[in-house]
Design a protein around this motif. Sequence first.
Motif, PDB file in Angstrom:
ATOM      1  N   GLY A 657     -25.239  58.572 105.601  1.00 46.25           N
ATOM      2  CA  GLY A 657     -26.026  59.625 104.961  1.00 46.25           C
ATOM      3  C   GLY A 657     -27.367  59.902 105.589  1.00 46.25           C
ATOM      4  O   GLY A 657     -28.129  60.715 105.085  1.00 46.25           O
ATOM      5  N   ARG A 658     -27.727  59.175 106.665  1.00 49.43           N
ATOM      6  CA  ARG A 658     -29.039  59.415 107.261  1.00 49.43           C
ATOM      7  C   ARG A 658     -28.875  59.716 108.745  1.00 49.43           C
ATOM      8  O   ARG A 658     -28.043  59.119 109.437  1.00 49.43           O
ATOM      9  N   PHE A 659     -29.700  60.632 109.198  1.00 44.75           N
ATOM     10  CA  PHE A 659     -29.700  60.924 110.638  1.00 44.75           C
ATOM     11  C   PHE A 659     -30.685  60.013 111.330  1.00 44.75           C
ATOM     12  O   PHE A 659     -31.775  59.778 110.830  1.00 44.75           O
ATOM     13  N   TRP A 660     -30.277  59.494 112.502  1.00 45.19           N
ATOM     14  CA  TRP A 660     -31.221  58.723 113.313  1.00 45.19           C
ATOM     15  C   TRP A 660     -31.253  59.273 114.724  1.00 45.19           C
ATOM     16  O   TRP A 660     -30.320  59.907 115.189  1.00 45.19           O
ATOM     17  N   ALA A 661     -32.385  59.066 115.356  1.00 46.24           N
ATOM     18  CA  ALA A 661     -32.595  59.642 116.678  1.00 46.24           C
ATOM     19  C   ALA A 661     -31.938  58.739 117.703  1.00 46.24           C
ATOM     20  O   ALA A 661     -32.473  57.703 118.072  1.00 46.24           O
ATOM     21  N   ALA A 662     -30.754  59.136 118.159  1.00 45.14           N
ATOM     22  CA  ALA A 662     -30.023  58.308 119.126  1.00 45.14           C
ATOM     23  C   ALA A 662     -30.440  58.632 120.549  1.00 45.14           C
ATOM     24  O   ALA A 662     -30.597  57.740 121.381  1.00 45.14           O
ATOM     25  N   GLY A 663     -30.706  59.924 120.832  1.00 46.54           N
ATOM     26  CA  GLY A 663     -31.006  60.279 122.214  1.00 46.54           C
ATOM     27  C   GLY A 663     -32.016  61.378 122.351  1.00 46.54           C
ATOM     28  O   GLY A 663     -32.319  62.093 121.386  1.00 46.54           O
ATOM     29  N   ILE A 664     -32.591  61.445 123.564  1.00 42.32           N
ATOM     30  CA  ILE A 664     -33.510  62.526 123.899  1.00 42.32           C
ATOM     31  C   ILE A 664     -32.912  63.267 125.093  1.00 42.32           C
ATOM     32  O   ILE A 664     -32.512  62.624 126.080  1.00 42.32           O
ATOM     33  N   VAL A 665     -32.857  64.593 124.983  1.00 43.54           N
ATOM     34  CA  VAL A 665     -32.276  65.377 126.078  1.00 43.54           C
ATOM     35  C   VAL A 665     -33.087  65.126 127.341  1.00 43.54           C
ATOM     36  O   VAL A 665     -34.306  65.328 127.361  1.00 43.54           O
ATOM     37  N   SER A 666     -32.390  64.598 128.402  1.00 42.81           N
ATOM     38  CA  SER A 666     -33.109  64.208 129.605  1.00 42.81           C
ATOM     39  C   SER A 666     -32.752  65.128 130.789  1.00 42.81           C
ATOM     40  O   SER A 666     -33.571  65.859 131.290  1.00 42.81           O
ATOM     41  N   TRP A 667     -31.484  65.093 131.197  1.00 43.17           N
ATOM     42  CA  TRP A 667     -31.084  65.989 132.289  1.00 43.17           C
ATOM     43  C   TRP A 667     -29.597  66.277 132.217  1.00 43.17           C
ATOM     44  O   TRP A 667     -28.865  65.665 131.459  1.00 43.17           O
ATOM     45  N   GLY A 668     -29.181  67.179 132.997  1.00 40.89           N
ATOM     46  CA  GLY A 668     -27.766  67.507 133.054  1.00 40.89           C
ATOM     47  C   GLY A 668     -27.514  68.337 134.307  1.00 40.89           C
ATOM     48  O   GLY A 668     -28.459  68.810 134.937  1.00 40.89           O
ATOM     49  N   ALA A 669     -26.267  68.469 134.649  1.00 37.89           N
ATOM     50  CA  ALA A 669     -25.953  69.278 135.833  1.00 37.89           C
ATOM     51  C   ALA A 669     -24.910  70.315 135.460  1.00 37.89           C
ATOM     52  O   ALA A 669     -24.029  70.035 134.641  1.00 37.89           O
ATOM     53  N   ASP A 670     -25.074  71.459 135.994  1.00 42.85           N
ATOM     54  CA  ASP A 670     -24.078  72.525 135.799  1.00 42.85           C
ATOM     55  C   ASP A 670     -23.830  72.764 134.326  1.00 42.85           C
ATOM     56  O   ASP A 670     -22.741  72.568 133.802  1.00 42.85           O
ATOM     57  N   CYS A 671     -24.887  73.151 133.705  1.00 38.91           N
ATOM     58  CA  CYS A 671     -24.960  73.299 132.259  1.00 38.91           C
ATOM     59  C   CYS A 671     -23.717  74.002 131.692  1.00 38.91           C
ATOM     60  O   CYS A 671     -23.378  75.119 132.049  1.00 38.91           O
ATOM     61  N   GLY A 672     -22.992  73.325 130.832  1.00 38.52           N
ATOM     62  CA  GLY A 672     -21.907  73.946 130.080  1.00 38.52           C
ATOM     63  C   GLY A 672     -20.571  74.022 130.814  1.00 38.52           C
ATOM     64  O   GLY A 672     -19.566  74.402 130.237  1.00 38.52           O
ATOM     65  N   ALA A 673     -20.526  73.546 132.090  1.00 34.30           N
ATOM     66  CA  ALA A 673     -19.265  73.627 132.827  1.00 34.30           C
ATOM     67  C   ALA A 673     -18.313  72.545 132.345  1.00 34.30           C
ATOM     68  O   ALA A 673     -18.762  71.494 131.897  1.00 34.30           O
ATOM     69  N   PRO A 674     -16.938  72.802 132.433  1.00 33.86           N
ATOM     70  CA  PRO A 674     -16.015  71.766 131.971  1.00 33.86           C
ATOM     71  C   PRO A 674     -16.168  70.515 132.806  1.00 33.86           C
ATOM     72  O   PRO A 674     -16.450  70.576 134.001  1.00 33.86           O
TER      73      PRO A 674
END
Length: 697
Positions: A657-674
Amino acid sequence: MGWTYVLWCLCLSASECWQLASTETVMHGKVQSPQYPQPYLPNLQKEWDLCVPEGYQIELSLTHLDIKPSMGCYQDSLTVVHDQKVLGKFCGQENPGKQSIFSQDNRLTLIFQTSDSTAELQQHIGFSATYKAIDIDECSEQDPGDGSGPLCSQICINTPGSYYCSCHNGYKLHLDQHTCLSSCGGCIFDKREGRLSSPGYPDPSPPFLSCKYIISVEPRFIVTLNFTDNFHIESVDTQQGPRCLHHWLQVTIPDREPMKLCGAKSPGLIATNSSTVRLDYHTDNEGLSLGWRFDYSTNEVKCPFPGNVAKGRVTPVLTEYFFRYNIFVTCKPGHRLMMNGRELKTFSAMCQSDGQWHLPLPECQIIDCGEPKPLLNGGVTFLTGFQNQYRSVVQYHCNEPFYSLPKGVDVFTCKADGKWRSNHTDVSNTTPTCIPVCGQPTKLISTYQRTVGSSEAVNTIPWHVLLSIDGHRAGGTVIADRWIMTAAHALTYNGNVVSNESLRIYIGLTDVTNLQSSPVLAASIHIHPEYNNPNFLDFNNDIALIKLQDPITFNSSIMPICLPAEGATYVTDMIGLVSGFGLAGEQLISANKLKYVHLLVVEQEMCRSAVEKLKKATDNYNFPSLTNNTFCAGVPEGGKDSCHGDSGSPLAVRDEGRFWAAGIVSWGADCGAPGTYGVYTKVSNYLDWINKTMKEN
Ligand SMILES: *[C@@H]1O[C@H](CO)[C@@H](O)[C@H](O)[C@H]1NC(C)=O
Ligand SMILES: *[C@@H]1O[C@H](CO)[C@@H](O)[C@H](O)[C@H]1NC(C)=O
Ligand SMILES: *[C@@H]1O[C@H](CO)[C@@H](O)[C@H](O)[C@H]1NC(C)=O
Ligand SMILES: *[C@@H]1O[C@H](CO)[C@@H](O)[C@H](O)[C@H]1NC(C)=O
Ligand SMILES: *[C@@H]1O[C@H](CO)[C@@H](O)[C@H](O)[C@H]1NC(C)=O
Ligand SMILES: *[C@@H]1O[C@H](CO)[C@@H](O)[C@H](O)[C@H]1NC(C)=O
Ligand SMILES: *[C@@H]1O[C@H](CO)[C@@H](O)[C@H](O)[C@H]1NC(C)=O
C-alpha cells in the motif's frame, strides 16, 4: 548732721555688711556710745552695722543705758534696726540688760541719735552693749507655707551656722539637698510570679519618686499583670480625659508604645505578651497618689492554632503550639506553595515570643501547565480537566492523512511538576512531532497497466517535482519536507554543480502551462561525493539531494515518497511507476502535463546484453557501463519510456500500500526502441548517504 546722714545711706547701699568688708567676721563684740563713759555730745547721728557669719543670728545685750529720756525717745535714742524694721528704740535709764534682742539673721544695725535741743550741759553718758553670734536652728523654722515645703523633706539636722537634710532608710537625698527620693525599684524580677507595689503601699506614695522595676523571665514565658482594685495615681482632668501629668506608672513592653497609667480606676489585668516588662513609677510633690499593687504571673508562650490550608497539610498537628515550635506546610500533589504571588520551595513558621507565628500561612495553588505547545501540521484537543490545570489531559492529532503521530504519544497530562507529559517514557516531556505520511497518495492510478502509454496523473504522484535549470527540465522526488532527491547529472554542467539560484523547483504541479506558480527555493545542493562523470560515460552514483529553504506543508497534491526499506530487494518483473513531464512518446518535445508509465524491472544480465547488442549495432559507440548501483527497467517490446527530459525523476514501487523510491532516472539509449531499457540509480544503495546528508545539513 547732713554729713552723717549721707554716710549712713552710703553704708546701706554700698556694703551689705561693713564689718565683713573691713575685718574678719566676728563672733562677738562690744558697742558703746561715743566718749562712753563720758557724757555724750549733742547733735550726734552714729550708726553701727553689726555682722556675724552666715547661719548665725546676733544676740544684742544692753549692759548699760543712760540716754536723756524723752517722750517716745523722741529726742535722744538708741534704735535697733534689722532689715529696715525697728526692733527697739531705747532712752532713759531703764536697764534692759535682762532682755536680749535677737536679729533674725546675721546682721543688726544700731543707730545712736542725739538732739541739739539739749542746751544745758547734761550728764547722760549713753550706752554700752555687747553682742554675740548665736547659731540659728534652721530646723526649727516653721514651714513658710508658700508651697516651697519644709526645709528638708524628711530629716533636718542643725549644725553651728548651718543645717543639712537627711533621709529615712530606703530614701536618697536628691541633688537639691532638700528632697528625699525613694531608692525604690532598681532590681530585676526574674521569678515566674511575684508581687510589686508602690513604695509604702498601702500608705500614699511619697513625693519625688522615680522607681524603676523590671520583670524579665525566660523568653518562653509571657508576663501578665493583675492590679488590685485599690489603685490610685494622681491624674489631671483635661478635656481629653484624665492625663498623667505629675504622677504616673509607665508600662513599657518591648517594641510597643509605652503606656502611662494613672487615675483611680484599676487597670485590672494587663496581658503583656512579653517576657520582659519595665515599669517606671514617678511622683512629684504636686498632688498625692494613694498607690498601687499588682501580682504578676507568667504563662508559657502559646501561638494560636495555625489553621488549615486548602489543598495542603499543616504539620505537626498538636493541641498546643508553644514558643519556638515550628509548623510546616506541604501541598497536595499538583499544587504549589504560594505566598504573595511567589512560589515557595518549602514553608515553615515559628512560634515567636509574642505568641504570634512569624509568617502567615501560605496558599496551595493548583499547578497550571499553561497552554500546550501548538503542534505544527496538527492540533490539540482537551480531553478532561480545567484550564490547563493539574491533571488536565490533552490529545494531539496531526493533519491526516498527510501527517501522523507515532502510536501512544498523543495523550499528554498536566503533571505535578507543571509540565505536560506523556506517559510514554521516551517522549515524556517533548511535544510530539507530526511525521509526514509517505508514499500514500490520496488518489490511486486505477489499474496497473501492463501496456505502455502515458496518462495524466493529477494527485496520484504527489512526490514528483519539476526542476528547471537554466531552462533545462529535470525531475525530482520529494523525500522529506525539506529534501528533494534527483540525479546528480541533472545538477551538474561541464563538471560543475549548478548554482542554487539557477535552480527552480516546482512542487505539486501536474500542468506546466501554469508555471506561474512560484518555485520553492533551494538552500543547498548535495551531489554524491563519488559521482564523477566528465565525459558522460560514468553514471555511477548518479544521485543528488536538494535542501529547500523552507519546509513544505504537505497536502493531497504534495506528499513525500518513502525511502526504500533497509535491505529492500529489486526483483525481476517488479512493476515500477515512472513519472515525468518528458514522457512524450515518439515526440521529442517536452510534454506540458505530468505523465506516468508502468515499467518492469529487468534482470541485470538481460540489460547488459541489450546494451552490448546496441553497442554492436552502433559500431561500438561508447555507452556508459552498468554498475551494481544501477538497475534497468523497461518493456521488452519497447515503446514509451523514460527519456532525457525526465532525468532525476522517480521510479516508484508500491509495496503493501505504500510507494517507495526505488530508482532515479539516470540514462538510457535509443529512447523507446524495442529491446532497450532505461537505466536507474539504485536508491537502496544510498540510504546511509541520504540519511547522513539530511542529518548533517
Ligand atoms: C487577679 O487577682 C485577683 C485578686 O487580687 C484574683 O481574684 C483574680 O483571680 C486574679 N486574676 C487572674 C486572672 O489571675
Ligand atoms: C496580647 O495579646 C492579646 C491576644 O493576642 C491581645 O488581645 C492583647 O492586646 C495583647 N496585649 C498587648 C499589650 O499588646
Ligand atoms: C497514560 O496514562 C493514563 C492515565 O494515567 C492512562 O489512562 C492511559 O491509558 C495511559 N496511556 C498510555 C499510552 O500508557
Ligand atoms: C547555495 O548553495 C551553497 C552550497 O550548495 C550554499 O552554501 C549557499 O548558502 C546557497 N545559497 C543560497 C542563497 O541559498
Ligand atoms: C497544497 O499546498 C500548496 C502549497 O503549499 C498549494 O499551493 C496547493 O494549493 C495545495 N493544494 C491543495 C489541494 O490543498
Ligand atoms: C557487483 O555485485 C556482484 C555480485 O553481487 C559482485 O560479484 C561484483 O564484484 C560487484 N561489483 C562491484 C563493482 O562492486
Ligand atoms: C537513518 O538515521 C536514523 C537516525 O537518525 C536511524 O534511526 C535510521 O536507522 C537510519 N537509517 C538508515 C537507513 O541508516
